[in-house]
Design a protein around this motif. Structure first.
Motif, PDB file in Angstrom:
ATOM      1  N   LEU A  55      27.730   6.807 -28.132  1.00 31.05           N
ATOM      2  CA  LEU A  55      26.736   6.421 -27.120  1.00 31.05           C
ATOM      3  C   LEU A  55      26.873   7.278 -25.864  1.00 31.05           C
ATOM      4  N   ILE A  56      28.105   7.513 -25.460  1.00 29.76           N
ATOM      5  CA  ILE A  56      28.341   8.348 -24.270  1.00 29.76           C
ATOM      6  C   ILE A  56      27.816   9.753 -24.515  1.00 29.76           C
ATOM      7  N   ARG A  57      28.132  10.302 -25.685  1.00 24.72           N
ATOM      8  CA  ARG A  57      27.690  11.667 -26.016  1.00 24.72           C
ATOM      9  C   ARG A  57      26.165  11.783 -25.947  1.00 24.72           C
ATOM     10  N   ARG A  58      25.460  10.738 -26.380  1.00 21.56           N
ATOM     11  CA  ARG A  58      23.993  10.782 -26.372  1.00 21.56           C
ATOM     12  C   ARG A  58      23.409  10.645 -24.966  1.00 21.56           C
ATOM     13  N   ASN A  59      24.189  10.070 -24.038  1.00 19.05           N
ATOM     14  CA  ASN A  59      23.643   9.784 -22.703  1.00 19.05           C
ATOM     15  C   ASN A  59      24.268  10.601 -21.581  1.00 19.05           C
ATOM     16  N   ILE A  60      25.278  11.389 -21.885  1.00 21.55           N
ATOM     17  CA  ILE A  60      25.988  12.151 -20.861  1.00 21.55           C
ATOM     18  C   ILE A  60      25.075  13.246 -20.296  1.00 21.55           C
ATOM     19  N   ARG A  61      25.281  13.603 -19.040  1.00 27.23           N
ATOM     20  CA  ARG A  61      24.426  14.613 -18.400  1.00 27.23           C
ATOM     21  C   ARG A  61      25.274  15.757 -17.860  1.00 27.23           C
ATOM     22  N   ALA A  62      24.607  16.838 -17.536  1.00 31.47           N
ATOM     23  CA  ALA A  62      25.277  18.012 -16.954  1.00 31.47           C
ATOM     24  C   ALA A  62      25.407  17.808 -15.442  1.00 31.47           C
ATOM     25  N   GLN A  63      26.045  16.725 -15.060  1.00 24.59           N
ATOM     26  CA  GLN A  63      26.241  16.375 -13.653  1.00 24.59           C
ATOM     27  C   GLN A  63      27.619  15.746 -13.499  1.00 24.59           C
ATOM     28  N   SER A  64      27.989  15.511 -12.255  1.00 29.68           N
ATOM     29  CA  SER A  64      29.211  14.745 -11.978  1.00 29.68           C
ATOM     30  C   SER A  64      28.839  13.275 -11.958  1.00 29.68           C
ATOM     31  N   ALA A  78      32.681  -3.019 -14.489  1.00 28.76           N
ATOM     32  CA  ALA A  78      31.270  -3.369 -14.299  1.00 28.76           C
ATOM     33  C   ALA A  78      31.080  -4.832 -14.692  1.00 28.76           C
ATOM     34  N   GLU A  79      30.030  -5.444 -14.174  1.00 27.12           N
ATOM     35  CA  GLU A  79      29.760  -6.845 -14.497  1.00 27.12           C
ATOM     36  C   GLU A  79      28.911  -6.925 -15.760  1.00 27.12           C
ATOM     37  N   ILE A  80      29.473  -6.443 -16.860  1.00 25.49           N
ATOM     38  CA  ILE A  80      28.831  -6.494 -18.173  1.00 25.49           C
ATOM     39  C   ILE A  80      29.886  -6.959 -19.170  1.00 25.49           C
ATOM     40  N   LEU A 114      26.585   4.162 -16.953  1.00 24.19           N
ATOM     41  CA  LEU A 114      26.761   5.548 -16.519  1.00 24.19           C
ATOM     42  C   LEU A 114      26.134   5.671 -15.139  1.00 24.19           C
ATOM     43  N   ARG A 115      26.901   6.175 -14.193  1.00 21.45           N
ATOM     44  CA  ARG A 115      26.409   6.278 -12.811  1.00 21.45           C
ATOM     45  C   ARG A 115      26.340   7.749 -12.423  1.00 21.45           C
ATOM     46  N   ASP A 139      22.491   3.767 -11.827  1.00 22.42           N
ATOM     47  CA  ASP A 139      23.189   3.297 -13.023  1.00 22.42           C
ATOM     48  C   ASP A 139      22.257   3.312 -14.233  1.00 22.42           C
ATOM     49  N   GLU A 140      22.786   3.821 -15.328  1.00 18.32           N
ATOM     50  CA  GLU A 140      22.090   3.717 -16.613  1.00 18.32           C
ATOM     51  C   GLU A 140      22.849   2.689 -17.436  1.00 18.32           C
ATOM     52  N   ASN A 141      22.167   1.599 -17.774  1.00 19.49           N
ATOM     53  CA  ASN A 141      22.805   0.482 -18.460  1.00 19.49           C
ATOM     54  C   ASN A 141      22.906   0.762 -19.953  1.00 19.49           C
ATOM     55  N   CYS A 142      24.123   0.979 -20.419  1.00 24.54           N
ATOM     56  CA  CYS A 142      24.379   1.194 -21.843  1.00 24.54           C
ATOM     57  C   CYS A 142      25.246   0.058 -22.392  1.00 24.54           C
TER      58      CYS A 142
END
Length: 200
Positions: free
Chosen positions: A109-118, A157-159, A165-166, A171-174
């Motif tokens: 899931l992280i691999r599919r949602n990760i971005r070229a950012q910090s 996180a409160e999940i 992912l912030r 925040d992107e809720n995964c």
């Protein structure tokens, strides 16, 4: 979600059996309504005359239609309840899987949602406390491959499960709950096809 059919497989037979029982009950109820209607119709017919006959036929037709409608509604309602239950059980089973398969799924899931950012990743408290050894290193490699950086927040996180992912304060809720909600229609169609395909 790729693992859904495997997860639902363990509860599929139970759900099919339950569906069959509920459909049979709905049909039995409909037959009871029809038997009662037939008795009422016979009473009307006993009173004779053409008008009574026409009234009886119209009444029987109306009861037939009501019984058919009630049967369809009962079956549809039970199917929807079974599908909701299976999807919820699948989500619960995913959330309580052993660490290795669970965190492999998280990595995908992280691999599919990760971005070229910090960015920053926030896990729920339970997941944060059970991160497997080497997970942070794998996360660093994934982030570098994507052209960014990703640090694990020490604040949970409160999940319940999954992660947020912030990036840039957004925040992107995964979380699993969010992902299941997002794919609810597709999951419902998939489970319906698995459970009830023999009916069509």
């Amino acid at each position: 979600m790729a693992g859904l059919e495997n997860i639902t497989g363990s509860i599929l037979q139970e759900a099919k059996d339950r569906a069959a029982v509920l459909v049979q009950k709905a049909q039995n109820d409909a037959e009871q309504i029809l038997r009662e209607a037939e008795r009422d119709r016979n009473d009307i017919l006993c009173r004779g005359r053409q008008k009574a006959d026409r009234d009886a036929d119209a009444y029987a037709a109306s009861i037939d239609s009501q019984a058919e409608h009630r049967t369809r509604e009962a079956i549809l309602s039970e199917k929807q309840a079974i599908i909701r239950e299976i999807i919820e059980k699948a989500r619960e089973e995913l959330a309580t899987e052993d660490n290795d398969p669970y965190f492999k799924m998280m990595e995908n899931l992280i691999r599919r949602n990760i971005r070229a950012q910090s960015g920053e990743i926030l896990f729920g408290e339970r997941d944060l406390n059970r991160l497997p050894a080497g997970f942070e290193d794998r996360l660093d490699r994934m982030a570098q491959e994507a052209g960014g950086t990703l640090r694990i927040s020490p604040v949970p996180a409160e999940i319940e499960n999954g992660f947020l992912l912030r990036y840039g304060g957004i925040d992107e809720n995964c979380s699993l709950k969010s992902l299941f909600e997002e794919k609810r229609e597709l999951l419902q169609d998939t489970v319906h096809e698995i459970l009830f395909r023999q009916e069509t």
